[in-house]
Structure formats: C-alpha cells, structure tokens
Design an enzyme around this catalytic site. Structure first.
Site, PDB file in Angstrom:
ATOM      1  N   GLU A   1      44.921  36.084  32.451  1.00  0.00           N
ATOM      2  CA  GLU A   1      45.847  37.053  33.842  1.00  0.00           C
ATOM      3  C   GLU A   1      46.946  37.570  33.733  1.00  0.00           C
ATOM      4  O   GLU A   1      46.862  38.996  33.778  1.00  0.00           O
ATOM      5  CB  GLU A   1      45.779  35.566  35.342  1.00  0.00           C
ATOM      6  CG  GLU A   1      44.765  35.246  35.959  1.00  0.00           C
ATOM      7  CD  GLU A   1      45.360  33.669  36.404  1.00  0.00           C
ATOM      8  OE1 GLU A   1      45.186  34.103  37.529  1.00  0.00           O
ATOM      9  OE2 GLU A   1      45.809  32.995  35.918  1.00  0.00           O
TER      10      GLU A   1
ATOM     11  N   HIS B   1      28.211  46.685  40.673  1.00  0.00           N
ATOM     12  CA  HIS B   1      28.428  45.858  42.044  1.00  0.00           C
ATOM     13  C   HIS B   1      29.260  45.209  42.024  1.00  0.00           C
ATOM     14  O   HIS B   1      28.969  44.200  43.310  1.00  0.00           O
ATOM     15  CB  HIS B   1      28.077  46.670  43.052  1.00  0.00           C
ATOM     16  CG  HIS B   1      27.210  48.010  42.748  1.00  0.00           C
ATOM     17  ND1 HIS B   1      28.095  49.112  43.214  1.00  0.00           N
ATOM     18  CD2 HIS B   1      25.894  48.466  42.360  1.00  0.00           C
ATOM     19  CE1 HIS B   1      27.114  50.627  42.691  1.00  0.00           C
ATOM     20  NE2 HIS B   1      26.181  49.702  42.835  1.00  0.00           N
TER      21      HIS B   1
END
Ligand code: ARG
Length: 510
Positions: free
Chosen positions: A329, A189
């Site tokens: 990216e 998480h």
C-alpha cells in the site's frame, strides 16, 4: 598565476568575501563573523531569514563526494595545463583527503553562512591549505560545478538502482520458475477472462522492469556528460583541457570517447537529465504500484491467492484478525510522491531563461527523494517477493507463499475456458462470431445451473451445437486451455519455460 583566483568577482564567489583576508589563519568562529563582511558591493548583510531561504547546504551536502571528485579532476587538469602549480595540486589533494575524512567521521562543520556544499568544502580547503585552495576555483564557476556534481552523483545512483532493479527481476523470475504450472484466472476489466500460468503473470512484470532498466541505461548516457569548463555561462579564458577532466571523471562512452556538454549556456542551465531520470523513476514506481495493487488484492480474504511474510504486514490496533499489506500500500502511495517530483522538476525548468538561475537549486530535494524512495522500494519488494538468499544453502527463503488451490478454484469458477470452447467450435467449422454467440448461451445456462462449462453433461452442451463431441472436455480443462496458447509470448508452459530461460540468461542467474 598567483593573481588568477582573484579575478573571480565577489558575486561569482561569495567564498572570497566569506574567507578574506587570510583564511588559513582563521578559526571557524572567525569565519562566521567574516561571512557577514560581504564584498564592497554590498552595503548590508543578509538577513537570517534570507540566509535560510537561499542556503542549500542542509540538503546539498549530500553531494560532497561528487564535489570533491569534480574538484580534484579540475585541479589535476589545471596543474597539467600549467594554470596552477604542481605543488598547488598536491596541497589541494592533501586538503581534500582531510576534508573527506572529516565529513566521513562527522567532525566537519557545515556552515549555513557558506550557503552550499561547494562553498563549504572550498572554504575548508582554503583554511587547510591556504592559497592553493584559493586557486582551485580558477576557470570554474559554481554553475558548472553544481551541474557536474549532480551528474556525477546521479550517475552513481543510477548504477546502484540498476542493480536493485535487476535484483527485483531475479526475485520475480525465481518465484515464476517454481510456479509455471500454477494456474490463476487472468483478468480483463478485473473480470475473470482466461486462465494463465502464475509464472506468466509474474514474467509480465519482469518485462516491465526490463524496459525500465533500458530506460535507466539510456538516461545514464545523457547524465554522463561533462558541464565543467563552461564556467559561469560563456566558457572560460583559461586553456582548460575539458577532455582530460571528462576522462578523469570517467565521463566517456563505451568506446572511451570523452563526453562533453557542447554549449556552455546549455551545460550550466538545463536539468533535463534530472527530469528524464525522474520520469524513468516514475515509470518504475508505476510498475511497482500496479504489482502492489495485485498483491493487495491477492492477499485479501476474498482472493486468498498469496500470503506475504508477516514482517511486511502490520496488524490493526482494533481488529485482532487483521494483517494489513502496508508495504504494497505504501509503495502504491509513494508512487504519487515520485510522480509529484517529476511534475515539480519539469515545472521548475519551464520558463527559465538562459543560462543558470537559482531556481535550479530546487532540483536537489526532489531528485534525492526520488532516488531514496525508489531504492527503498526496490529493495523491499525484491525481498518481499523473492525472499532472501540463505548464504549457507544458496536457496531463497521467505518470499511470497502461493495458494495454488485458491487460484485454480477462482479460475474454474469464472468460465475462464469459454474462449476455448469458442475456438473449439471454430476448428469444427463454425465462424468465430457464431461460435462466440453459441458459447454465450452455454455459459448462461451453466450459470443458471451453478456449474462450470466443464461440469456440464455432453448432451447438454450438444444442445447448443451438434458439432460438440466428447473431445470438448480436453479444451474445457484449465491445463488444456493453457497448453493450447503455445505461441511466442503466450501462457503455455512450454512458452513460459522458454521465457524463464531467456530472463535467467539476461539477468545472469545461475
Ligand atoms: N547551490 C547552487 C545550486 O544548487 C550552486 C550554484 C550557485 N550558483 C550561483 N551563481 N549562485 O544551484
């Protein structure tokens, strides 16, 4: 035999309309004019717009090598079967050699009027060698021709991509090998969970890419089957030897058995092999994208776990302090593009009745772009992560730089060894659920004091459970936590080293 090529209808072979009546004596300008002269069936020429809309030569010319290879295999078989003469095959070979040279040197004149790569090559062949060129298309259709070309081309690209994928895995293994004892916080998480070896983390990606390589190899087996001989859709009246063509084109299995598409309708129409490939490529990109996301996080100032070489980053035009991770990216972004191609191809197939439909011409651009995007991404990632091998020393230089201290500090800060304390209590007789609760209280108190569990006084820890002894500090250390996870697939250095050895063997690394 002479008459055979002429039984191909004008609709099946616009080339015959385009180059009639005596192509060997015509210049390319004459060809242009003649291409307007469609067969007797057509009462008007195609408009410029429709010509542009339907032509594929601008992009499918990329298939030229496969097209020539397929044609030569077909012609060789036609000659062996006595369907064309040996001298015809010899002329076709000579013509194709010249065409290959013309294309390689950029002098070949690609013509939109001739629609696609197949008709361009065939028209040029006929202009070079006359009737022999016109006989090439005997027992063949562009439908089985294009399906063969795409498969041949894709097979070569899969082999190239498999090599690039192996290089990326080698780069990851090489970096892993140097960082077995570097500890970073493992997350679930995106919250600090348990400490792991940085090498273990990198090897997770090697596992992903290894499965990707298996998928590519599996797709390759189904790509490597021969449609040629299916002709337009129903097979052909000529006594073709399809197995011979398959052997010439190396469309054989590991045992050398020729691999043929077994149903002509299916062979000319389905592009599932291209869809499968793009699905495999999408998964590779998804794995690269996950890695990209981590690299981006790790190199942000808040993590500062790694640096990548400046040549993979860019500055900001306004903020002088910035080094932006453009390459990861973009890889993350280009993943959307490849997944988009998968959606495009799978939608292209849906709803097509048997057999060939022109829809299938739309398979090429997504397929080409998938291959190009994937190849560039794999190459750039291998170098960005593993650096380049210096030919003089054989050593890798210039890959990612690891900030082990920052990783360790982040792991130490996040109560990453809380599970270890619970396991410690279980070993002292406490049921796991109770141990979990005890440690939750301890963490809460440590948080309030602003210290790590390992920094708490023994007496303070004992206040949560009397079973806690001085030996607790061994399990609260990061290295102790790692070493304790010594089961196959775990992060203990002994396990990680074993995995590195296994991967090095798999990837034939020195
Ligand atoms: N350029 C076409 C394609 O890519 C070749 C096959 C054309 N066949 C036809 N019957 N029009 O699919």
């Amino acid at each position: 035999m002479q008459a055979m090529a002429c039984i191909l209808t004008a609709q099946e072979s616009p080339i015959i309309r385009a180059i009639a009546p005596s192509p060997s004596s015509m210049s390319s300008n004459q060809l242009d004019q003649k291409s307007q002269a469609w067969s007797a069936l057509f009462s008007e020429p195609m408009s410029e717009l429709v010509k542009r809309y339907t032509a594929s030569v601008d992009f499918d010319k990329r298939l030229w090598r496969a097209d020539i290879e397929g044609s030569l295999a077909h012609a060789e078989m036609l000659a062996a079967q006595g369907i064309i003469g040996a001298e015809d095959f010899a002329r076709i070979e000579q013509g194709m050699e010249k065409i290959a040279h013309e294309i390689e040197t950029g002098v070949f004149q690609w013509q939109l009027d001739l629609e696609d790569v197949h008709l361009n090559v065939e028209a040029r062949l006929t202009s070079l060698v006359g009737d022999a060129g016109k006989r090439l298309h005997t027992g063949r259709s562009r439908n089985d021709q294009v399906a063969t070309d795409v498969r041949l081309w894709l097979r070569g690209e899969i082999d190239r991509l498999a090599g690039l994928l192996a290089e990326l895995q080698r780069a990851l293994v090489a970096v892993a090998e140097r960082h077995v004892d570097v500890i970073l916080p493992g997350f679930t998480h995106l919250q600090v969970a348990q400490p792991v070896s940085f090498a273990h983390h990198l090897l997770a990606y090697v596992e992903m890419f290894a499965r990707d390589a298996e998928r590519l190899a599996d797709v390759r087996r189904r790509v490597n089957r021969l449609p040629l001989g299916s002709a337009a859709l129903a097979g052909t009246t000529y006594p073709l030897d399809r197995e011979r063509v398959a052997r010439t084109l190396k469309m054989v299995d590991d045992a050398g058995t020729p691999q043929l598409c077994q149903n002509s309708l299916d062979a000319v129409s389905d592009r599932d092999f291209a869809i499968e490939f793009t699905a495999a490529a999408s998964l590779i990109m998804v794995h690269v994208s996950r890695l990209s996301e981590e690299l981006i996080l790790w190199m942000s100032q808040n993590f500062a776990f790694i640096r990548i070489a400046d040549r993979f980053t860019t500055g900001s035009s306004i903020m002088p302090q910035k080094k932006n991770p453009d390459v990861p990216e973009l890889a993350r972004g280009k993943t959307g593009r490849v997944v988009g191609h998968l959606m495009g191809l799978i939608t292209l197939m849906k709803g097509q009745p048997l057999a060939y439909n022109k829809d299938n011409q739309e398979d090429k651009e997504p397929l080409f772009d998938t291959v190009d995007t994937l190849a560039d991404t794999l190459r750039i990632f291998a170098e960005m992560i593993g650096g380049q091998i210096n030919p003089a020393t054989g050593a890798r230089e210039g890959g990612i730089t690891v900030n082990a201290a920052a990783m360790r500090a982040a792991a130490a800060k996040g109560y990453a060894t809380a599970t270890d304390l619970a396991d410690y209590l279980v070993k002292k007789g406490l049921p796991f659920r109770d141990a979990h609760e005890v440690v939750a209280h301890a963490v809460r108190s440590a948080q309030a004091k602003g210290v790590d569990l390992s920094e708490m006084a023994l007496a303070d820890l004992q206040a949560f459970d009397a079973r806690i002894g001085a030996d607790v500090f061994d399990v609260l250390s990061l290295a102790g936590s790692l070493a304790a996870r010594n089961t196959l697939g775990g992060t203990a250095p002994a396990q990680v080293n074993a995995q590195i050895e296994r991967q090095k063997r798999r990837l034939s690394m020195a």
